[in-house]
Design an enzyme around this catalytic site. Structure first.
Site, PDB file in Angstrom:
ATOM      1  CG  HIS A 118      -0.658   6.012   4.791  1.00  0.00           C
ATOM      2  ND1 HIS A 118      -2.043   5.983   4.838  1.00  0.00           N
ATOM      3  CD2 HIS A 118      -0.274   6.838   5.800  1.00  0.00           C
ATOM      4  CE1 HIS A 118      -2.465   6.739   5.829  1.00  0.00           C
ATOM      5  NE2 HIS A 118      -1.413   7.280   6.433  1.00  0.00           N
ATOM      6  CG  ASP A 159      -2.848   3.229   7.072  1.00  0.00           C
ATOM      7  OD1 ASP A 159      -2.881   2.620   5.982  1.00  0.00           O
ATOM      8  OD2 ASP A 159      -3.648   4.145   7.360  1.00  0.00           O
ATOM      9  CB  SER A 165       5.156   5.189   4.169  1.00  0.00           C
ATOM     10  OG  SER A 165       5.493   6.238   5.036  1.00  0.00           O
ATOM     11  CG  ASN A 196      -1.786   1.192   1.357  1.00  0.00           C
ATOM     12  OD1 ASN A 196      -2.431   1.550   0.355  1.00  0.00           O
ATOM     13  ND2 ASN A 196      -1.861   1.829   2.504  1.00  0.00           N
TER      14      ASN A 196
HETATM   15  C1  GAR Z   1      -2.909   8.748  -2.793  1.00  0.00           C
HETATM   16  O1  GAR Z   1      -2.473   9.986  -2.300  1.00  0.00           O
HETATM   17  C2  GAR Z   1      -2.650   7.664  -1.776  1.00  0.00           C
HETATM   18  O2  GAR Z   1      -1.518   7.899  -0.996  1.00  0.00           O
HETATM   19  C3  GAR Z   1      -3.909   7.760  -0.927  1.00  0.00           C
HETATM   20  O3  GAR Z   1      -4.938   7.975  -1.864  1.00  0.00           O
HETATM   21  C4  GAR Z   1      -4.418   8.723  -2.960  1.00  0.00           C
HETATM   22  C5  GAR Z   1      -4.869   8.068  -4.245  1.00  0.00           C
HETATM   23  O4  GAR Z   1      -4.564   8.868  -5.345  1.00  0.00           O
HETATM   24  N1  GAR Z   1      -4.105   6.559  -0.189  1.00  0.00           N
HETATM   25  C6  GAR Z   1      -4.542   6.544   1.059  1.00  0.00           C
HETATM   26  O5  GAR Z   1      -4.847   7.540   1.678  1.00  0.00           O
HETATM   27  C7  GAR Z   1      -4.661   5.166   1.665  1.00  0.00           C
HETATM   28  N2  GAR Z   1      -4.779   5.253   3.089  1.00  0.00           N
HETATM   29  P1  GAR Z   1      -4.607   8.269  -6.833  1.00  0.00           P
HETATM   30  O6  GAR Z   1      -5.962   7.591  -7.004  1.00  0.00           O
HETATM   31  O7  GAR Z   1      -4.492   9.484  -7.716  1.00  0.00           O
HETATM   32  O8  GAR Z   1      -3.465   7.315  -6.987  1.00  0.00           O
END
Ligand code: GAR
Length: 219
Positions: free
Chosen positions: A113, A149, A140, A111
């Protein structure tokens, strides 16, 4: 493992910019693998179109069609198993996964984060970093374990927080870092350089005492 061997499945819920970064890195020959399926829990996720444009098969599995988390996760695992993934990449998949799902894919489930874990698990990470007055923030990539997480971190990327930053500006700048970090880590996994052993991340055969961290200015 030879080039193009790693079978990668990607789970998304939203715009899929991290998915795009992976697609670009694969197209550019940087990752010895290919994305064999993209699954979204939301039909409107922009990442689905990105996948289709790249010729990757997509599937929508709406969570609202299932009575509870365990039933949904069992269906998701069954769909994933049809493509025999070596690696399942969570790229903005905004669902908490059941223990059964995580255990079924443990060691091949990663994942990204948007915080420097262990700081700010959960949501609203950019606002929380600003509120705390942090001078440094970032993202991360970690192996997923049942606790949210909390899995072992493989690598991080960091940037300085500016006095003028807002949650939105931080999100934008961290997202750009994510697009460098995720392909790098998936590349390491595809090259067999990274693995989880006995709950710890090993890089080049050695357990990591601290995850490597790339910084905003480094090429
Ligand atoms: C990203 O910023 C990722 O880090 C976050 O969602 C976004 C997805 O963007 N993930 C989380 O918060 C998971 N806990 P994307 O759809 O443009 O890749």
């Amino acid at each position: 493992m030879t080039r193009a061997d790693l079978r990668i499945a990607v789970l998304i819920s939203g715009s899929g910019s991290n998915l795009q970064a992976l697609l670009d890195a694969i197209a550019g020959g940087e990752i010895a693998g290919r994305i064999v399926r993209v699954i979204s829990n939301r039909a409107e996720a922009g990442g689905l179109e990105r996948a289709r444009r790249a010729g990757v098969e997509t599937e929508v599995l709406p969570h609202g069609d299932y009575p509870d988390r365990e039933t949904y996760d069992a269906a998701l695992a069954a769909r994933l198993n049809t493509v025999s993934p070596d690696l399942v990449v969570l790229a903005g998949f905004m669902r908490i996964l059941s223990d059964g799902f995580v255990e079924a894919f443990q060691g091949r489930l990663v994942n990204i984060h948007p915080s420097l874990l262990p700081a700010y698990r959960g949501l609203h990470t950019h606002a929380r970093a600003l509120q705390a007055g942090d001078r440094e923030h970032g993202c991360s990539v970690h192996y997923v374990i049942p606790a949210l997480d909390a899995g072992p971190v493989i690598a991080q990327a960091s940037l300085p927080v500016h006095e003028t930053d807002t949650p939105e500006s931080l999100e934008t700048r961290v997202r750009t870092l994510e697009h460098r970090l995720y392909p790098l880590v998936v590349r390491w996994i595809a090259d067999g350089r990274v693995a989880m052993r006995a709950g710890r991340v090993c890089l080049d055969g050695e357990p990591l005492s601290r995850p490597p961290c790339i910084t905003a200015g480094t090429p």
